[in-house]
Design a protein around this motif. Structure first.
Motif, PDB file in Angstrom:
ATOM      1  N   CYS A  18    -126.280 -89.233 -97.099  1.00 36.86           N
ATOM      2  CA  CYS A  18    -126.009 -90.334 -96.178  1.00 36.86           C
ATOM      3  C   CYS A  18    -124.604 -90.894 -96.396  1.00 36.86           C
ATOM      4  O   CYS A  18    -123.904 -91.211 -95.427  1.00 36.86           O
ATOM      5  N   GLU A  19    -124.184 -91.006 -97.639  1.00 35.97           N
ATOM      6  CA  GLU A  19    -122.831 -91.492 -97.918  1.00 35.97           C
ATOM      7  C   GLU A  19    -121.796 -90.537 -97.362  1.00 35.97           C
ATOM      8  O   GLU A  19    -120.774 -90.960 -96.805  1.00 35.97           O
ATOM      9  N   ILE A  20    -122.052 -89.242 -97.485  1.00 35.74           N
ATOM     10  CA  ILE A  20    -121.128 -88.231 -96.949  1.00 35.74           C
ATOM     11  C   ILE A  20    -121.022 -88.372 -95.434  1.00 35.74           C
ATOM     12  O   ILE A  20    -119.921 -88.315 -94.867  1.00 35.74           O
ATOM     13  N   TYR A  21    -122.155 -88.539 -94.753  1.00 35.80           N
ATOM     14  CA  TYR A  21    -122.142 -88.707 -93.298  1.00 35.80           C
ATOM     15  C   TYR A  21    -121.398 -89.976 -92.879  1.00 35.80           C
ATOM     16  O   TYR A  21    -120.566 -89.966 -91.965  1.00 35.80           O
ATOM     17  N   LEU A  22    -121.729 -91.095 -93.522  1.00 36.45           N
ATOM     18  CA  LEU A  22    -121.190 -92.387 -93.114  1.00 36.45           C
ATOM     19  C   LEU A  22    -119.692 -92.503 -93.374  1.00 36.45           C
ATOM     20  O   LEU A  22    -119.015 -93.328 -92.751  1.00 36.45           O
ATOM     21  N   SER A  23    -119.171 -91.687 -94.284  1.00 32.81           N
ATOM     22  CA  SER A  23    -117.735 -91.742 -94.587  1.00 32.81           C
ATOM     23  C   SER A  23    -116.991 -90.517 -94.061  1.00 32.81           C
ATOM     24  O   SER A  23    -115.832 -90.301 -94.406  1.00 32.81           O
ATOM     25  N   ALA A  24    -117.649 -89.717 -93.205  1.00 30.09           N
ATOM     26  CA  ALA A  24    -117.058 -88.449 -92.767  1.00 30.09           C
ATOM     27  C   ALA A  24    -115.739 -88.644 -92.018  1.00 30.09           C
ATOM     28  O   ALA A  24    -114.779 -87.894 -92.240  1.00 30.09           O
ATOM     29  N   ILE A  25    -115.679 -89.626 -91.120  1.00 26.06           N
ATOM     30  CA  ILE A  25    -114.454 -89.841 -90.346  1.00 26.06           C
ATOM     31  C   ILE A  25    -113.323 -90.317 -91.257  1.00 26.06           C
ATOM     32  O   ILE A  25    -112.179 -89.862 -91.143  1.00 26.06           O
ATOM     33  N   GLU A  26    -113.660 -91.219 -92.162  1.00 23.91           N
ATOM     34  CA  GLU A  26    -112.655 -91.694 -93.118  1.00 23.91           C
ATOM     35  C   GLU A  26    -112.146 -90.549 -93.987  1.00 23.91           C
ATOM     36  O   GLU A  26    -110.941 -90.420 -94.245  1.00 23.91           O
ATOM     37  N   ARG A  27    -113.048 -89.690 -94.422  1.00 21.84           N
ATOM     38  CA  ARG A  27    -112.658 -88.544 -95.236  1.00 21.84           C
ATOM     39  C   ARG A  27    -111.790 -87.575 -94.424  1.00 21.84           C
ATOM     40  O   ARG A  27    -110.854 -86.971 -94.942  1.00 21.84           O
ATOM     41  N   ALA A  28    -112.126 -87.407 -93.137  1.00 27.02           N
ATOM     42  CA  ALA A  28    -111.354 -86.503 -92.283  1.00 27.02           C
ATOM     43  C   ALA A  28    -109.902 -86.952 -92.173  1.00 27.02           C
ATOM     44  O   ALA A  28    -108.988 -86.120 -92.095  1.00 27.02           O
ATOM     45  N   ALA A  82    -117.625 -85.118 -88.497  1.00 30.35           N
ATOM     46  CA  ALA A  82    -116.637 -86.093 -88.023  1.00 30.35           C
ATOM     47  C   ALA A  82    -116.217 -85.838 -86.583  1.00 30.35           C
ATOM     48  O   ALA A  82    -115.960 -86.773 -85.825  1.00 30.35           O
ATOM     49  N   GLN A  83    -116.145 -84.577 -86.178  1.00 34.48           N
ATOM     50  CA  GLN A  83    -115.699 -84.235 -84.832  1.00 34.48           C
ATOM     51  C   GLN A  83    -116.843 -84.081 -83.841  1.00 34.48           C
ATOM     52  O   GLN A  83    -116.638 -84.160 -82.628  1.00 34.48           O
ATOM     53  N   GLY A  84    -118.047 -83.800 -84.341  1.00 35.60           N
ATOM     54  CA  GLY A  84    -119.187 -83.596 -83.453  1.00 35.60           C
ATOM     55  C   GLY A  84    -119.160 -82.258 -82.750  1.00 35.60           C
ATOM     56  O   GLY A  84    -119.790 -82.087 -81.706  1.00 35.60           O
ATOM     57  N   GLN A  85    -118.461 -81.281 -83.320  1.00 39.59           N
ATOM     58  CA  GLN A  85    -118.338 -79.959 -82.721  1.00 39.59           C
ATOM     59  C   GLN A  85    -118.920 -78.890 -83.631  1.00 39.59           C
ATOM     60  O   GLN A  85    -119.056 -79.097 -84.841  1.00 39.59           O
ATOM     61  N   ILE A  86    -119.236 -77.738 -83.031  1.00 40.14           N
ATOM     62  CA  ILE A  86    -119.592 -76.571 -83.820  1.00 40.14           C
ATOM     63  C   ILE A  86    -118.296 -75.931 -84.301  1.00 40.14           C
ATOM     64  O   ILE A  86    -117.478 -75.485 -83.500  1.00 40.14           O
ATOM     65  N   ALA A  87    -118.099 -75.923 -85.612  1.00 35.99           N
ATOM     66  CA  ALA A  87    -116.852 -75.413 -86.178  1.00 35.99           C
ATOM     67  C   ALA A  87    -116.814 -73.890 -86.166  1.00 35.99           C
ATOM     68  O   ALA A  87    -115.788 -73.286 -85.820  1.00 35.99           O
ATOM     69  N   LEU A 184    -132.553 -84.530 -92.534  1.00 36.76           N
ATOM     70  CA  LEU A 184    -131.295 -84.989 -93.113  1.00 36.76           C
ATOM     71  C   LEU A 184    -130.114 -84.104 -92.725  1.00 36.76           C
ATOM     72  O   LEU A 184    -128.971 -84.470 -92.962  1.00 36.76           O
ATOM     73  N   ASN A 185    -130.390 -82.955 -92.162  1.00 46.04           N
ATOM     74  CA  ASN A 185    -129.348 -81.989 -91.845  1.00 46.04           C
ATOM     75  C   ASN A 185    -128.958 -82.135 -90.378  1.00 46.04           C
ATOM     76  O   ASN A 185    -129.731 -81.810 -89.486  1.00 46.04           O
ATOM     77  N   GLN A 186    -127.747 -82.637 -90.113  1.00 46.75           N
ATOM     78  CA  GLN A 186    -127.355 -82.943 -88.734  1.00 46.75           C
ATOM     79  C   GLN A 186    -127.356 -81.727 -87.820  1.00 46.75           C
ATOM     80  O   GLN A 186    -127.555 -81.863 -86.608  1.00 46.75           O
ATOM     81  N   MET A 225    -119.380 -81.646 -74.247  1.00 45.96           N
ATOM     82  CA  MET A 225    -120.461 -82.503 -74.716  1.00 45.96           C
ATOM     83  C   MET A 225    -120.261 -83.038 -76.134  1.00 45.96           C
ATOM     84  O   MET A 225    -120.968 -83.960 -76.547  1.00 45.96           O
ATOM     85  N   ALA A 226    -119.351 -82.482 -76.874  1.00 42.00           N
ATOM     86  CA  ALA A 226    -119.249 -82.772 -78.308  1.00 42.00           C
ATOM     87  C   ALA A 226    -118.847 -84.215 -78.589  1.00 42.00           C
ATOM     88  O   ALA A 226    -117.914 -84.743 -77.989  1.00 42.00           O
ATOM     89  N   LYS A 227    -119.568 -84.816 -79.501  1.00 36.55           N
ATOM     90  CA  LYS A 227    -119.207 -86.109 -80.060  1.00 36.55           C
ATOM     91  C   LYS A 227    -120.042 -86.298 -81.331  1.00 36.55           C
ATOM     92  O   LYS A 227    -121.146 -85.756 -81.450  1.00 36.55           O
ATOM     93  N   PRO A 228    -119.518 -87.063 -82.289  1.00 40.14           N
ATOM     94  CA  PRO A 228    -120.261 -87.241 -83.547  1.00 40.14           C
ATOM     95  C   PRO A 228    -121.605 -87.919 -83.303  1.00 40.14           C
ATOM     96  O   PRO A 228    -121.736 -88.785 -82.438  1.00 40.14           O
ATOM     97  N   PHE A 229    -122.611 -87.499 -84.047  1.00 42.24           N
ATOM     98  CA  PHE A 229    -123.892 -88.190 -84.002  1.00 42.24           C
ATOM     99  C   PHE A 229    -123.743 -89.550 -84.692  1.00 42.24           C
ATOM    100  O   PHE A 229    -123.025 -89.671 -85.688  1.00 42.24           O
ATOM    101  N   LYS A 230    -124.415 -90.552 -84.177  1.00 41.94           N
ATOM    102  CA  LYS A 230    -124.387 -91.882 -84.784  1.00 41.94           C
ATOM    103  C   LYS A 230    -125.445 -91.939 -85.881  1.00 41.94           C
ATOM    104  O   LYS A 230    -126.630 -92.074 -85.596  1.00 41.94           O
ATOM    105  N   TRP A 231    -125.013 -91.820 -87.104  1.00 42.28           N
ATOM    106  CA  TRP A 231    -125.935 -91.807 -88.237  1.00 42.28           C
ATOM    107  C   TRP A 231    -126.120 -93.238 -88.742  1.00 42.28           C
ATOM    108  O   TRP A 231    -125.178 -93.877 -89.196  1.00 42.28           O
TER     109      TRP A 231
END
Length: 240
Positions: A18-28, A82-87, A184-186, A225-231
């Motif tokens: 959860c911490e990884i998800y919630l800080s993903a944009i900041e980490r990016a 962070a991007q909401g896309q399939i990498a 837990l796996n987006q 359609m891509a956008k980050p999921f709101k966790w």
């Protein structure tokens, strides 16, 4: 029914992810990538024996219930949190240890300048394999004795290999979900979109067409359609 024993690190793993998800944009913004990865196996290439009957006044669309099986495909996909896309995505006949390693190698090749990779996945045995440990050690430039699989060292068992792969000091850090916690796996949420938008009502005349349609949908999703999921889940342990 015999239930699996609870994961002794359940709260720790949930809070970590959860911490990884919630800080993903900041980490990016610091050049770090947060990626959710999993396989979708047994995707059937089904061809209906007769075309659908379209809707008419007072009558719903009707579908042919008989179909022809043309085999299955496996999709290995990586979702950028962070991007909401399939990498990256890999479609093929198998999901072996070698397939998974190759997928991760292709993923990292998409962004050689990334300062760190956080990879979220479940605890399947192919996600904690000998080849992954050796690849990470080589990528990290670690000149160490990894031991022997099944006998000694970091390669001895799945727990010892998982401990090595989870090392937060590495550039490539694995974050394993607890057992039976696919929620837990987006990437699982994205798989749900794939089923609803493509697979549920599609008609495929071959495995090759199924593969093509899967890759085309991924491209379409990323473009439109891509956008980050709101966790929103904070990872706090629920108590009575």
């Amino acid at each position: 029914m015999v239930e699996s024993p609870p994961d002794p690190e359940f709260d720790e793993k949930v809070n970590d992810i959860c911490e990884i998800y919630l800080s993903a944009i900041e980490r990016a913004e610091r050049g770090e990538r947060t990626i959710s990865i999993d396989e979708m196996t047994g995707i059937q290439a089904l061809e209906r024996k007769a075309p659908d009957q379209p809707m008419r006044p007072g009558q719903l669309q009707r579908r042919e219930f008989e179909y022809i099986r043309h085999g299955t495909q496996t999709l290995i996909a990586s979702f950028d949190v962070a991007q909401g896309q399939i990498a990256t995505a890999r479609v093929g006949d198998t999901r072996t240890e070698a397939d998974y390693l190759n997928h991760l190698q292709q993923l990292l090749a998409t962004d050689p300048k990334a300062s760190k990779w956080h990879l979220v996945m479940d605890c399947l045995n192919t996600h904690q394999s000998e080849s992954l440990v050796r690849w990470v050690a080589q990528t990290e430039g670690l000149d160490i004795d990894l031991g022997v699989k099944g006998e000694s060292g970091m390669l001895q068992s799945m727990p010892s290999r998982a401990e090595f792969l989870r090392n937060p000091n590495h550039k490539i850090v694995f974050h394993f979900t607890p057992k039976h916690c696919s929620w837990l796996n987006q990437i699982e949420m994205w798989f749900g979109i794939l089923v609803r938008k493509l697979l549920k009502r599609a008609n495929f005349i071959s495995k090759a067409q199924l593969k093509t349609r899967l890759l085309e949908f991924i491209d379409y999703f990323n473009r439109t359609m891509a956008k980050p999921f709101k966790w929103t889940y904070q990872g706090k342990a629920l108590k009575q």
